[in-house]
Each structure stands twice: as structure tokens, then as C-alpha cells.
Write a protein that holds these residues in place. Structure first.
Motif, short mmCIF file in Angstrom:
data_model
loop_
_atom_site.label_atom_id
_atom_site.label_comp_id
_atom_site.label_asym_id
_atom_site.label_seq_id
_atom_site.Cartn_x
_atom_site.Cartn_y
_atom_site.Cartn_z
N GLY A 74 0.82 -1.21 0.00
CA GLY A 74 0.00 0.00 0.00
C GLY A 74 0.85 1.26 0.00
N GLY A 121 2.28 1.85 -3.42
CA GLY A 121 1.28 2.46 -4.30
C GLY A 121 1.09 3.94 -4.03
N PRO A 133 1.49 4.94 -8.10
CA PRO A 133 0.21 4.22 -8.15
C PRO A 133 0.21 2.93 -8.96
CG PRO A 133 -0.15 6.58 -8.36
CD PRO A 133 1.34 6.37 -8.40
N TYR A 178 0.17 -0.45 -7.11
CA TYR A 178 -1.01 -1.05 -6.48
C TYR A 178 -1.29 -2.44 -7.04
CZ TYR A 178 -2.47 3.18 -3.96
OH TYR A 178 -2.54 4.23 -3.08
N PHE A 193 -3.09 -3.39 3.64
CA PHE A 193 -3.15 -2.63 2.39
C PHE A 193 -4.18 -1.51 2.48
CE2 PHE A 193 -4.94 -2.04 -1.90
CZ PHE A 193 -3.79 -1.72 -2.60
N ASN A 247 -3.91 3.10 2.92
CA ASN A 247 -4.63 3.91 1.93
C ASN A 247 -5.83 4.61 2.55
OD1 ASN A 247 -3.43 3.38 -0.92
ND2 ASN A 247 -3.48 1.36 0.04
#
Length: 456
Positions: free
Chosen positions: A170, A173, A177, A180, A208, A212
Motif C-alpha cells: 500500500g 502504491g 500508483p 497497487y 493494504f 490507503n
């Protein structure tokens, strides 16, 4: 050379680190022009330190954690020439994770400091990698996740540390991005090659989602979460294939690493006499390559540094050549050939002065508040950036939607919040802006072609 690298002595590792530090100092002293995205990241950090909000006031698709890193290095006043040291430090840290994981869990036979050297060499195959990027920052978290996956695969019973795997992916990401997608790599690696149960799989997912979720709450609190979603929808969440010109440019950088990596993979398939933990690691890295193939179609831009996430798995497969091939002269030859290919890549990029490098500014103004409505980011070298358009590839879409009320309001807000003294418009967008924002006709006058100055 091969025997020296196979040594497990600490002095060998210290010498390798010293060599990279000296090489970095030499690179900095050479005074090569900054990369395009190097200046972009510097401007991003400056705007954030001026109090502007990411995604709402600044249009860029860097992940929140990566943006925070660029903000930090601008906050401490680090000059742009220090970027090579930041990058080398990150790569050396990843190399230590790579080596210690292989040695601790005995994934291969005794290789000493060879894993560290191969990893750091792979992550320096291009001059582009001497600059910290969102992809490089996020790769650190993927390497930490890889270490945790290997740890879980090396035991008969998976423990609750699997939570960290989701947390690290996570965080990766949030830097970049496209990473992810590697949550599927984490799930598949644990599902196929460890004794994980459903509760522990949910722990991975919780890790995860937590990192986020906290980020979403913070951005919602500051009122710019919807802008984050909008930016990612137009960049990181859009699947697109690289063009042929991009493929040729990227291939010139990655072909030696790809050839060595798949040769190493073929070698271990032909000689599968390795421990079970080593077999699991081989398969885990193969899943890494498989997920990387899909991640390629989500990249925000087709620059070579955006593809570096394929290198750790290729570096791991390459180590098979130094573990399974028994003739030392072949191993020495492979090592020298790859070192030569890296040197050739450096020389080629060094001599190509136009290769992704910032060119000299052309505008006859200095120390002015300037807004550039185009990709000519070099004009900010001698002027202060005004406005949100740090990433023109992403911002250009706004001018395709000028006939919508929402876009007009957004542009007006940008101009009122960070009003420029000069507007440079090589793409011919400003006349259209003045049509939808009539007050601009009386506010700015054209002093030379494409350059507008605000009236006093």
C-alpha cells in the motif's frame, strides 16, 4: 573480480559502497544538466512548501508519499545536485535488503556480496536512475514486502507479520500508483508458496487498506481527496500501450538486463537442484515479472526510469548464472560483459546532450512570476513558477475542456490564487482562455510572440 565479489567479508561490502559513493561524487562534479522530471520534482516540492495543496492546487500525478519526499528535500534546502546522492542512498539500501534476504534464508549457495553488487549495478544501468523518482521510492517498499514474503515462505506456519506485506505494498502504491497492482503479486505468492490461511489473507488486505484509508482521510480532511481521485483517473488508472518510439528507447536501456535475467531463469529451469526456499523465491520473482507486464500499461509516462520495477526480479534471476554455472571464466565473462554494457549505456546517454535533459531557457526574463502553458519547463530555471501546471502532460487536458463551466471556474481559481506576472503560451491556449475569461483581455498584454505581461 568474481572471486572478490563472492567474498563474505564486511570489508568487501564497505569497498563496494565506497565505490558507488565515489562514482556518485564524480557524476555530480561532472555538472550534467538536470533531467526534465528532476526539475519537475523540484518545482513540485517548492510549491508544496509554499502552502499549495497537492492535486487541488498542483496538477501532478506523483503519489502522496513521493510528493512528500520531494517536499522534504526542498524544505531542508537541498540543492538539485544532491539528487544523485539521494538516489544512490536509496539504491544501496535496497541492495542491502536484497542481499540480506538471500543470505539469511539461504535462497542460493554462498555468493558473498555478489547479490548486493548485481542489484546496485542493475539499478544503475541508466543515468536516469541517478535521480530519485516516485518509481524508485516506491520500489523500496516493494523490496520490504518481498523480504516479508520470503520470510513467510521459509517457515511451515505463516504468522501475523503478513499484515506488513499489505502495509508495504500500500505504501509503494502511495509513492507510485502503478505499484497497487503488486497486491496481486503478494496474494498469489503467499497463496501458492506458503501455508497462509483465510484470516491471514484478510490481514494482508487490512494492511493494504489501512495505509490507503488513512491517506484518504487526511486528504478528505484537507478537502482535496476528490482531486486526487480525478488526477489518478486521468493518469495512473488509465491503461495505455507505449508507442514504438518509446519501446525502442526503453529497449536500448533494458535489453542487457532482460537478456541476462531470462538466461538466468532458463538456467535454473534446466538445473532445478536448489532448496525448496530457493524454488519458492524463483517462482515468487516470476510472478513479479508477470505482474510487471500488466503494470507497464498503467505508467504515467513512458520514460525509462518508470520501468525500473522489473529490475529486482531480473537481478535475482541473473544470480542463478553465478550460482549454477560451474566454469568461473564464463561467470567472469558474463560479469564483465554486463559491466561493459552499463558503461556503454552511460556513455551513450552522456554524449546525447538532448537526452531528456533540461535545455537552456529562451525567454528574456529573469526572477519573474511565470506561468508556462506548455511543456517548456526549462523556462522556470531562472523564474519563479506560478500556477498549478507542473506536469503539462496531465494539465493539457484542461484546455481540451474549456467549454465546460467546471473547467473555466477551475482556471479562474488558479489564476486568482497564484497570479503570474508573465504568461508564456507557446501552445496557443491563452487566447482561448481570454475568450472564456474576458477579464484577462484587459489584464495581460502581449509583449512578444506567445509572451504576455500583466498590466500594472
Amino acid at each position: 573480480m568474481f572471486q572478490f565479489l563472492r567474498s563474505n567479508a564486511s570489508i568487501t561490502l564497505f569497498l563496494l559502497v565506497a565505490i558507488w559513493v565515489i562514482a556518485t561524487i564524480a557524476f555530480v562534479q561532472a555538472g550534467i544538466s538536470p533531467l526534465v522530471w528532476e526539475l519537475k520534482n523540484q518545482l513540485l516540492g517548492q510549491k508544496l512548501n509554499q502552502g499549495f495543496r497537492m492535486y487541488q492546487d498542483i496538477r501532478d500525478n506523483s503519489g502522496p508519499l513521493a510528493a512528500g519526499f520531494f517536499q522534504f528535500i526542498q524544505f531542508i534546502g537541498a540543492p538539485i545536485t544532491w539528487n544523485a546522492f539521494w538516489s544512490t542512498g536509496i539504491i544501496l539500501f535496497q541492495g542491502i535488503i536484497f542481499q540480506r534476504t538471500i543470505n539469511r534464508y539461504e535462497l542460493m549457495g554462498p555468493l558473498g556480496n555478489m547479490p548486493f553488487f548485481i542489484y546496485t549495478l542493475f539499478l544503475h544501468i541508466s543515468l536516469d536512475f541517478w535521480v530519485p523518482s516516485a518509481a524508485l521510492l516506491g520500489l523500496t517498499f516493494l523490496m520490504l514486502a518481498w523480504r516479508e514474503i520470503i520470510k513467510q515462505q521459509s517457515t511451515l506456519q505463516v504468522d501475523d507479520r503478513v499484515f506488513l506485506i499489505g502495509l508495504f505494498i500500500g505504501a509503494a502504491g502511495l509513492c507510485y500508483p502503478s505499484y497497487y497492482l503488486f497486491i496481486f503479486w503478494g496474494f498469489l505468492s503467499l497463496l501458492f508458496y506458503s501455508g497462509i490461511n483465510i484470516r491471514q489473507m484478510l490481514l494482508v488486505l487490512v494492511g493494504f487498506l489501512i495505509v490507503n484509508g488513512v491517506t484518504a482521510l487526511l486528504y478528505t480532511w484537507h478537502g482535496n481527496f476528490s482531486f486526487l481521485i480525478e488526477v489518478f483517473q486521468k493518469s495512473a488508472l488509465v491503461f495505455h500501450a507505449p508507442g514504438w518510439a518509446n519501446i525502442k528507447q526503453i529497449a536500448s536501456t533494458y535489453v542487457p538486463a532482460v537478456l541476462l535475467g531470462f538466461y538466468g531463469l532458463w538456467t535454473v529451469i534446466q538445473r532445478p537442484k536448489i532448496k525448496s526456499t530457493g524454488q519458492k523465491a524463483q517462482q515468487t520473482n516470476f510472478i513479479w515479472i508477470f505482474i510487471s507486464f500488466f503494470a507497464v500499461f498503467t505508467l504515467p509516462a513512458n520514460n525509462s526510469h518508470n520501468y525500473l520495477f522489473i529490475l529486482p526480479a531480473l537481478a535475482y534471476f541473473t544470480l542463478n548464472l553465478f550460482f549454477l554455472l560451474k566454469r568461473v571464466w564464463i561467470q567472469e565473462l558474463i560479469l564483465l560483459l554486463f559491466m561493459g554494457s552499463v558503461w556503454f549505456s552511460w556513455q551513450t546517454e552522456w554524449k546525447d546532450k538532448d537526452y531528456n535533459r533540461i535545455q537552456a531557457a529562451k525567454l528574456p526574463i529573469q526572477n519573474e512570476r511565470l506561468m508556462v502553458l506548455g511543456p517548456q519547463i526549462e523556462e522556470y530555471q531562472k523564474n519563479q513558477m506560478a500556477g498549478p501546471f507542473v506536469n503539462w502532460e496531465l494539465s493539457n487536458d484542461l484546455f481540451d475542456e474549456l467549454n465546460t463551466y467546471r473547467t473555466v471556474v477551475k482556471l479562474q481559481r488558479y489564476l486568482e490564487m497564484d497570479s503570474p506576472t508573465y504568461i508564456y503560451d507557446p501552445s496557443g491556449n491563452f487566447p482561448r482562455m481570454r475568450y472564456y475569461l474576458p477579464y484577462l483581455k484587459d489584464s495581460y498584454v502581449e509583449t512578444q510572440k506567445h509572451l504576455y505581461k500583466r498590466k500594472n
